[in-house]
Design a protein around this motif. Structure first.
Motif, PDB file in Angstrom:
ATOM      1  N   HIS A 117       0.816  -1.217   0.000  1.00  0.00           N
ATOM      2  CA  HIS A 117       0.000   0.000   0.000  1.00  0.00           C
ATOM      3  C   HIS A 117       0.845   1.260   0.000  1.00  0.00           C
ATOM      4  O   HIS A 117       0.456   2.266  -0.592  1.00  0.00           O
ATOM      5  CB  HIS A 117      -0.962   0.008   1.192  1.00  0.00           C
ATOM      6  N   TYR A 118       2.000   1.218   0.646  1.00  0.00           N
ATOM      7  CA  TYR A 118       2.885   2.384   0.579  1.00  0.00           C
ATOM      8  C   TYR A 118       3.275   2.648  -0.869  1.00  0.00           C
ATOM      9  O   TYR A 118       3.358   3.794  -1.296  1.00  0.00           O
ATOM     10  CB  TYR A 118       4.127   2.169   1.457  1.00  0.00           C
ATOM     11  N   PHE A 121       0.025   3.995  -2.816  1.00  0.00           N
ATOM     12  CA  PHE A 121      -0.411   5.373  -2.594  1.00  0.00           C
ATOM     13  C   PHE A 121       0.558   6.371  -3.220  1.00  0.00           C
ATOM     14  O   PHE A 121       0.145   7.417  -3.708  1.00  0.00           O
ATOM     15  CB  PHE A 121      -0.591   5.653  -1.091  1.00  0.00           C
ATOM     16  N   ILE A 122       1.837   6.013  -3.202  1.00  0.00           N
ATOM     17  CA  ILE A 122       2.796   6.936  -3.834  1.00  0.00           C
ATOM     18  C   ILE A 122       2.530   6.970  -5.342  1.00  0.00           C
ATOM     19  O   ILE A 122       2.622   8.020  -5.986  1.00  0.00           O
ATOM     20  CB  ILE A 122       4.260   6.534  -3.490  1.00  0.00           C
ATOM     21  N   GLN A 132      -5.866  12.547  -5.336  1.00  0.00           N
ATOM     22  CA  GLN A 132      -5.486  12.634  -3.930  1.00  0.00           C
ATOM     23  C   GLN A 132      -3.980  12.564  -3.808  1.00  0.00           C
ATOM     24  O   GLN A 132      -3.312  12.049  -4.706  1.00  0.00           O
ATOM     25  CB  GLN A 132      -6.077  11.449  -3.151  1.00  0.00           C
ATOM     26  N   ILE A 133      -3.462  13.020  -2.668  1.00  0.00           N
ATOM     27  CA  ILE A 133      -2.046  12.782  -2.414  1.00  0.00           C
ATOM     28  C   ILE A 133      -1.925  11.596  -1.452  1.00  0.00           C
ATOM     29  O   ILE A 133      -2.879  11.242  -0.760  1.00  0.00           O
ATOM     30  CB  ILE A 133      -1.328  14.050  -1.866  1.00  0.00           C
ATOM     31  N   ALA A 134      -0.736  11.022  -1.430  1.00  0.00           N
ATOM     32  CA  ALA A 134      -0.538   9.797  -0.666  1.00  0.00           C
ATOM     33  C   ALA A 134      -0.911   9.971   0.802  1.00  0.00           C
ATOM     34  O   ALA A 134      -1.569   9.110   1.396  1.00  0.00           O
ATOM     35  CB  ALA A 134       0.915   9.350  -0.782  1.00  0.00           C
ATOM     36  N   LEU A 135      -0.519  11.096   1.369  1.00  0.00           N
ATOM     37  CA  LEU A 135      -0.755  11.257   2.802  1.00  0.00           C
ATOM     38  C   LEU A 135      -2.227  11.407   3.136  1.00  0.00           C
ATOM     39  O   LEU A 135      -2.655  11.085   4.234  1.00  0.00           O
ATOM     40  CB  LEU A 135       0.037  12.459   3.346  1.00  0.00           C
ATOM     41  N   HIS A 138      -3.343   7.923   3.463  1.00  0.00           N
ATOM     42  CA  HIS A 138      -2.790   7.342   4.693  1.00  0.00           C
ATOM     43  C   HIS A 138      -3.487   7.843   5.944  1.00  0.00           C
ATOM     44  O   HIS A 138      -3.746   7.079   6.859  1.00  0.00           O
ATOM     45  CB  HIS A 138      -1.301   7.690   4.813  1.00  0.00           C
ATOM     46  N   TYR A 139      -3.736   9.154   5.985  1.00  0.00           N
ATOM     47  CA  TYR A 139      -4.111   9.712   7.275  1.00  0.00           C
ATOM     48  C   TYR A 139      -5.471  10.393   7.328  1.00  0.00           C
ATOM     49  O   TYR A 139      -5.834  10.944   8.356  1.00  0.00           O
ATOM     50  CB  TYR A 139      -3.020  10.677   7.766  1.00  0.00           C
ATOM     51  N   HIS A 148      -3.025   2.072  10.047  1.00  0.00           N
ATOM     52  CA  HIS A 148      -1.919   2.517  10.901  1.00  0.00           C
ATOM     53  C   HIS A 148      -2.221   2.243  12.368  1.00  0.00           C
ATOM     54  O   HIS A 148      -1.346   1.866  13.144  1.00  0.00           O
ATOM     55  CB  HIS A 148      -1.651   4.010  10.690  1.00  0.00           C
TER      56      HIS A 148
END
Lengths: 596, 155
Positions: A117-118, A121-122, A132-135, A138-139, A148
């Motif tokens: 997934h890391y 998403f990148i 969307q952006i990766a973060l 993630h968050y 997480h």
């Protein structure tokens, strides 16, 4: 131990089968998840991410499977019901072992899934397949947040569950492991928010489950994995209810050897010999439940457990009852000195009896259980060989008492003879068990029904040797155990013991009138460390023949804080609380048991 | 109730966090991203976040040349070697020094918080720091390694 990893994992058919099925299923699911993602034309946009998305989806399916499995071995009550019917399939007492295997597998696949997934998403950010952006993924989205969060919970749960931490501070393990509640919530909601979809934006709807299955194409695995969670939750509620049913601590006996015997009255508590329970004393700790082997027989009017003050909880209990460690220490040393049988026939000093009449208020207790395998099938064999090694002797208190009760009623089934082997390092510290044994021994009408064999494995000093040599000759009781049966020194030679037994059975001397029988069943019931189990297994296999069917089965489980923990030397005394059903201090035992 | 030996618990957290950090540093060689690039960055479609010019130094050390991830992974390996411990550290004072471990963990936190894959390793290292600090506050010490006194588990 002493056995190579490869031989242990692949050398025995059962273990091999487990490994093939368990890990085979995992890899199959991974492959299936990978394939179903890679070939799904609806998800073509996501498939632009290539390997990483295939990997994450494959590992995601595996994790859903593990998430469903992880709670199943903890359904203690259901296992207790199911186990007798399924012993041929799996040794249900190995539930903690299985729980750990699932957890290890979960950690591995979580690593695969997270890594993938890391990468996903990148790449989403770079290609902007979603705006969307990766973060943000993630968050700010459910999948990322719960993911997480679950990793963090896993860090805390796995680290506190290590043997060392559990031994030091069972509480740290016990409380942290209840984070599982939030972990499971995270697991069930991990894929909400329509994460896997063929539409640009999540397709939410007004009614439950608040997403449309037309465009949200995840595995919807929560529909399956939630059931073990619901069952487990229900079981905890049931245990809570059961534990609250009327229970009264009626009496506490403090044995000269220092063991406290708690006699508890709980009419709703039904059990069979060889099982164990959890006890909770709210005054000492509201939420802590500690496991102990039941030492009373089902026909006793009370439930008893023997507790030795070796840990902080048991010491606090001793203090609460007014027989704290210092009192017990003086009693124990007095008992060790007084090796003579006193005039009134009691052994080595006297009991201290505490009950309501002594002016002491006994604390409120709650018990939960029983758990574990019943040793019922002892009455289905002709010859029962009971082997208790060290601390593993505890379940046999209940089993022997049970046999004794049934013998008096003439209700022993096909059981004709009992050979009891007790292997320990230093017998005097098992005072309470000795007194029980001598009662049972004294009550024997038929001298051939029960034979007690005590093996002392400690090194004995020269003084002691002379003492035994001089005092033992012609004495009615054994100088060490005060039993009629003689103590033997060193380790038992199982091959010879079984050989003699077989010869005696074959020649018809062992069980009178047994020659007419086609086959004599010799059941060996063992509780103790793995190396002896292995030697027993070999002896059983080697001496099974046309007339004798010898087999090994496990009785009870090792609970290290049971009273017989007395023999724990200084080094091992630190091994106090361990996981609830704990099998010895080494893994080899666990592995062996599974292998059988 | 119970007596948690904090430095022994901290050791387990440190090992987990450092193993994560090694893996994160390894993946950061292939997928290079500055974690804080959203600060003042602009999103380009396609192309992703373009970091602000003020972050140039980090872009150089993480994206152009993955120096920070490499340092972080090496540091994590060193921590693992000290904590596990590798046999050369077994009898050493390094293995028993909490202060040294805290210093290494602070650096690990710092490096890992800079790149995309390292956030969890940074968070977990911080937890380990808290546990080690607690161990120091409680005056715990780590005993010297004992000699091997025979093997257990034999009947």
């Amino acid at each position: 131990m002493g056995e190579s990893w490869f031989k242990r994992e692949f050398g025995t058919p059962r273990r091999l089968a487990f490994n093939l099925i368990f890990y085979g299923l995992h890899f199959f699911l991974f492959g299936y998840g990978w394939h179903s993602q890679a070939t799904n034309t609806k998800l073509a946009a996501l498939n632009g991410l290539k390997f990483s998305v295939w990997t994450s989806r494959g590992a995601g399916l595996v994790l859903a499977f593990d998430g469903g499995l992880i709670l199943i071995p903890m359904l203690r009550n259901i296992i207790k019901v199911v186990r007798p019917k399924l012993t041929w399939l799996f040794p249900a007492d190995e539930n903690i072992w299985f729980h750990r295997q699932v957890a290890y597998s979960m950690a591995f696949w979580a690593m695969v899934h997270t890594t993938a997934h890391y990468v996903n998403f990148i790449n989403v950010e770079r290609t902007q397949v979603r705006k969307q952006i990766a973060l943000q993924i993630h968050y700010t989205q459910p999948g990322g947040i719960t993911g997480h969060f679950m990793l963090l919970i896993m860090l805390l749960m796995y680290t506190t569950a290590s043997q060392k931490i559990r031994t030091q501070c069972f509480e740290a393990f016990w409380y942290t492991h209840h984070l599982a509640f939030f972990f499971m919530l995270g697991l069930y909601t991990h894929a909400t928010g329509c994460f896997v979809r063929d539409s640009v934006d999540p397709d939410y709807i007004k009614s439950f489950p608040f997403y449309s299955t037309e465009h949200c194409l995840g595995y919807l695995s929560w529909r399956y994995t939630i059931w073990p969670g619901i069952l487990y939750f229900g079981e905890r509620m049931w245990r809570e209810y059961r534990a609250r049913r009327s229970t009264r601590l009626s009496k506490v006996l403090v044995h000269p050897s220092g063991a406290m015997e708690l006699r508890i009255l709980k009419p709703s508590f039904k059990y069979t010999a060889g099982q164990w329970l959890f006890i909770n004393v709210p005054e000492i700790s509201t939420f802590q439940w500690h496991p102990f082997t039941i030492t009373s027989a089902p026909k006793d009017p009370y439930v008893s457990i023997h507790i030795r003050q070796v840990g902080d909880w048991t010491r606090a209990l001793g203090d609460r009852l007014g027989v704290g460690p210092s009192v017990v220490a003086s009693m124990t040393s007095a008992a060790m000195k007084g090796t003579e049988k006193s005039e009134n026939g009691s052994l080595r000093g006297d009991f201290v009896e505490l009950d309501a009449s002594s002016g002491l208020s006994l604390p409120q207790v709650r018990i939960d259980g029983p758990f574990g395998a019943p040793a019922e099938d002892v009455f289905g064999v002709q010859v029962a060989v009971l082997v208790g090694a060290g601390i593993g002797v505890t379940p046999f208190a209940s089993i022997l008492k049970d046999i004794w009760y049934r013998q008096r009623q003439g209700n022993c089934g096909s059981l004709r003879r009992v050979e009891f082997f007790w292997i320990c390092r230093d017998a005097p510290s098992f005072g309470w068990f000795q007194s029980l044994l001598s009662e049972i021994e004294a009550a024997q009408a038929d001298p051939n029904f029960l034979r007690i064999n005590v093996y002392l494995t400690q090194k004995i000093s020269e003084d002691m040797l002379w003492n035994i040599a001089v005092n033992d000759a012609g004495a009615e009781y054994d100088p060490l155990t005060l039993l009629r049966s003689r103590t033997m020194f060193g380790r038992p030679d199982w091959m010879t013991i079984y050989q003699q037994m077989r010869q005696a059975i074959e020649s018809g001397q062992y069980i009178p009138g047994s020659t007419s029988q086609l086959k004599t069943k010799v059941g060996t019931y063992f509780c103790g460390a793995g190396a002896i189990a292995k030697a027993l297994k070999e002896a059983c296999d080697h001496h099974s023949c046309a007339q004798v069917h010898a087999f090994l089965s496990m009785a009870g489980i090792l609970l290290l804080n049971d009273a017989s923990g007395a023999f724990l030397s200084e080094r091992r005394e630190r091994v106090r609380w361990t996981d609830t059903p704990l099998y010895a201090t080494t893994n080899s035992h666990v592995n062996l048991r599974f292998a059988m | 109730m119970g007596n948690l030996v904090w430095h022994e618990y901290a050791r387990l957290v440190t090992i987990t966090a450092s193993a994560y950090a090694v893996w994160a540093g390894f993946f950061a060689l292939f997928y290079r991203k500055f974690f804080w690039d959203f600060v003042g960055g602009t999103l380009r479609d396609p192309g992703g976040l373009q970091p602000a010019p003020s972050a140039a130094i980090f872009i150089f050390l993480i994206v152009k040349l993955p120096i920070i991830p490499i340092i972080s992974a090496i540091l994590a390996l060193v921590i693992l070697a000290v904590e596990f411990p590798l046999y050369i550290f077994k009898d050493s004072a390094l293995h028993r020094s909490f202060a040294l471990k805290i210093v290494m963990l602070v650096f690990q936190t710092f490096f890992n918080i800079l790149f995309y894959q390292g956030t969890n390793a940074a968070l977990w290292s911080m937890i380990a720091i808290i546990c080690y600090t607690r161990a120091i506050a409680l005056g715990e010490t780590k005993a010297e390694a004992k000699d091997n006194r025979g093997k257990g588990g034999r009947a």
